[in-house]
Enzyme design. Sequence first.
Site, mmCIF file in Angstrom:
data_model
loop_
_atom_site.group_PDB
_atom_site.id
_atom_site.type_symbol
_atom_site.label_atom_id
_atom_site.label_comp_id
_atom_site.label_asym_id
_atom_site.label_seq_id
_atom_site.Cartn_x
_atom_site.Cartn_y
_atom_site.Cartn_z
ATOM 1 N N THR A 122 0.861 -1.188 0.000
ATOM 2 C CA THR A 122 0.000 0.000 0.000
ATOM 3 C C THR A 122 0.897 1.237 0.000
ATOM 4 O OG1 THR A 122 -0.185 0.277 2.409
ATOM 5 C CG2 THR A 122 -1.721 -1.272 1.377
ATOM 6 N N GLY A 123 0.423 2.301 -0.651
ATOM 7 C CA GLY A 123 1.222 3.529 -0.722
ATOM 8 C C GLY A 123 2.500 3.347 -1.511
ATOM 9 N N SER A 126 5.198 6.631 -3.827
ATOM 10 C CA SER A 126 6.177 7.603 -3.358
ATOM 11 C C SER A 126 6.999 6.964 -2.239
ATOM 12 C CB SER A 126 5.376 8.817 -2.856
ATOM 13 O OG SER A 126 6.083 9.590 -1.963
ATOM 14 N N GLY A 127 8.137 7.574 -1.938
ATOM 15 C CA GLY A 127 8.909 7.259 -0.730
ATOM 16 C C GLY A 127 9.203 5.786 -0.491
ATOM 17 N N TYR A 135 -0.614 11.162 14.393
ATOM 18 C CA TYR A 135 0.435 10.395 13.684
ATOM 19 C C TYR A 135 1.095 9.411 14.654
ATOM 20 C CZ TYR A 135 4.484 9.100 10.917
ATOM 21 O OH TYR A 135 5.433 8.359 10.240
HETATM 22 N N1 LIG Z 1 9.942 8.975 5.896
HETATM 23 C C1 LIG Z 1 10.307 8.643 7.115
HETATM 24 O O1 LIG Z 1 11.351 9.097 7.646
HETATM 25 C C2 LIG Z 1 9.458 7.704 7.903
HETATM 26 C C3 LIG Z 1 9.870 7.378 9.217
HETATM 27 C C4 LIG Z 1 9.103 6.488 9.946
HETATM 28 C C5 LIG Z 1 7.980 5.908 9.400
HETATM 29 N N2 LIG Z 1 7.584 6.249 8.128
HETATM 30 C C6 LIG Z 1 6.384 5.607 7.584
HETATM 31 O O2 LIG Z 1 6.624 5.151 6.265
HETATM 32 C C7 LIG Z 1 5.399 5.037 5.554
HETATM 33 C C8 LIG Z 1 5.563 5.634 4.170
HETATM 34 O O3 LIG Z 1 5.801 7.005 4.304
HETATM 35 P P1 LIG Z 1 6.803 7.810 3.357
HETATM 36 O O4 LIG Z 1 7.775 8.474 4.256
HETATM 37 O O5 LIG Z 1 7.280 6.979 2.265
HETATM 38 O O6 LIG Z 1 5.804 8.966 2.852
HETATM 39 P P2 LIG Z 1 5.307 9.390 1.396
HETATM 40 O O7 LIG Z 1 6.441 9.580 0.488
HETATM 41 O O8 LIG Z 1 4.410 10.569 1.641
HETATM 42 O O9 LIG Z 1 4.437 8.143 0.909
HETATM 43 C C9 LIG Z 1 3.180 7.865 1.469
HETATM 44 C C10 LIG Z 1 2.422 6.924 0.556
HETATM 45 O O10 LIG Z 1 1.122 6.710 1.153
HETATM 46 C C11 LIG Z 1 0.139 7.039 0.172
HETATM 47 N N3 LIG Z 1 -1.102 7.542 0.760
HETATM 48 C C12 LIG Z 1 -1.266 8.616 1.570
HETATM 49 N N4 LIG Z 1 -2.564 8.811 1.824
HETATM 50 C C13 LIG Z 1 -3.244 7.840 1.171
HETATM 51 C C14 LIG Z 1 -4.611 7.528 1.016
HETATM 52 N N5 LIG Z 1 -5.578 8.268 1.574
HETATM 53 N N6 LIG Z 1 -4.963 6.463 0.258
HETATM 54 C C15 LIG Z 1 -4.006 5.711 -0.355
HETATM 55 N N7 LIG Z 1 -2.701 5.975 -0.276
HETATM 56 C C16 LIG Z 1 -2.313 7.035 0.489
HETATM 57 C C17 LIG Z 1 0.801 8.097 -0.680
HETATM 58 O O11 LIG Z 1 0.088 8.243 -1.912
HETATM 59 P P3 LIG Z 1 0.251 9.581 -2.823
HETATM 60 O O12 LIG Z 1 1.523 9.411 -3.597
HETATM 61 O O13 LIG Z 1 -0.980 9.545 -3.680
HETATM 62 O O14 LIG Z 1 0.302 10.743 -1.880
HETATM 63 C C18 LIG Z 1 2.185 7.518 -0.834
HETATM 64 O O15 LIG Z 1 2.198 6.489 -1.800
HETATM 65 C C19 LIG Z 1 4.348 5.739 6.409
HETATM 66 O O16 LIG Z 1 3.553 4.761 7.058
HETATM 67 C C20 LIG Z 1 5.180 6.513 7.424
HETATM 68 O O17 LIG Z 1 4.506 6.685 8.643
HETATM 69 C C21 LIG Z 1 8.291 7.137 7.369
#
Ligand SMILES: NC(=O)c1ccc[n+]([C@@H]2O[C@H](COP(=O)([O-])OP(=O)(O)OC[C@H]3O[C@@H](n4cnc5c(N)ncnc54)[C@H](OP(=O)(O)O)[C@@H]3O)[C@@H](O)[C@H]2O)c1
Length: 289
Positions: free
Chosen positions: A14-15, A18-19, A168
């Site tokens: 899922t998701g 991006s990222g 969050y």
């Molecule tokens: N980055 C960090 O340092 C970090 C640290 C700890 C944990 N995390 C966790 O890692 C996970 C991924 O985050 P990321 O950092 O990679 O952020 P990100 O780049 O913003 O990616 C988030 C993903 O979730 C999708 N998403 C958001 N809202 C959604 C919705 N309503 N329905 C379906 N998809 C949705 C986004 O889709 P769109 O592309 O359409 O927006 C994107 O594909 C998250 O659970 C976050 O809490 C991240």
Amino acid sequence: MSPPKLAGKNAVVTGPTSGIGRATALALAGAGARVILVARSSEKCATVAQRLRDVGGPEPITIIADLSLLSEAKRAADEILAIDLPIDVLINNAGVVNRHRILTSEGLEQTMAVNYFAPFAMTLKLLPALRRAERARIVNVTSNSYAIARLDFDDLTFERRYWMLGPYSASKLGNIYFTRELARRLEGTDITVNATHPGLIFTNLGLGNNSHFAKKLIGAIWGLFAKDESEGHTCVFWAATSPELEGVSGKYIADSKVTAPKPIARRDEIARRLWEVSESTTGVRWEAV
Ligand SMILES: NC(=O)c1ccc[n+]([C@@H]2O[C@H](COP(=O)([O-])OP(=O)(O)OC[C@H]3O[C@@H](n4cnc5c(N)ncnc54)[C@H](OP(=O)(O)O)[C@@H]3O)[C@@H](O)[C@H]2O)c1
């Protein structure tokens, strides 16, 4: 030449647009897994699907759903079940952090809906497909911000007090509670479930509503201490595939190490209470597999 390590395996991410989710989907496809992409934007999903083909992965399957809505999360799970494939890996990664409080049309606070309730509902619904795989793994992407969470059962929509990291961190604590309670219920099956903190990765997280300039500025600051997206999959991919984790379940994994979470995340009576609330909120109930 030996076949790719995950040839013949099916992985739901899922998701993936991006990222960390995108990096993980690419790593899984590169290792030969068929990836089922669950995303809200069909355009972004098509771009990612092409990248998965480019790294030589099997033809990906795309499911379009806005995971802030339980109705969509449940429909996505039904569509995955209808594909009629065993699911070897489920990565609950989609996540959001919002500066301002957003209520969904179903009355949930949006961060809790996407980060916590959607994976709860989808995972429970997908258990029959996970059961069909040999030693399926569920990876719930959490965050070390769980440690600052306050989970108030009387205010799970954060009406009384809202700040960006309130829901969050609560949702990320919820991911760990869910992992522990689900692992307990799955004991005696071949399915394992773990929660991973992927480390600090420079992604789009939290940047959504900012101006181009603000994004550049935040990006420059983040870039000083966060890892690049291309490394974002490391911990999640390890949790999903490492032979070292065979049979390991209910654990918290940070930076590719099984680690004891802080006491707040080990309160299993709270985990059970949250499970009950989650069943009634999502309308999806545990059925032994
Ligand atoms: N980055 C960090 O340092 C970090 C640290 C700890 C944990 N995390 C966790 O890692 C996970 C991924 O985050 P990321 O950092 O990679 O952020 P990100 O780049 O913003 O990616 C988030 C993903 O979730 C999708 N998403 C958001 N809202 C959604 C919705 N309503 N329905 C379906 N998809 C949705 C986004 O889709 P769109 O592309 O359409 O927006 C994107 O594909 C998250 O659970 C976050 O809490 C991240």
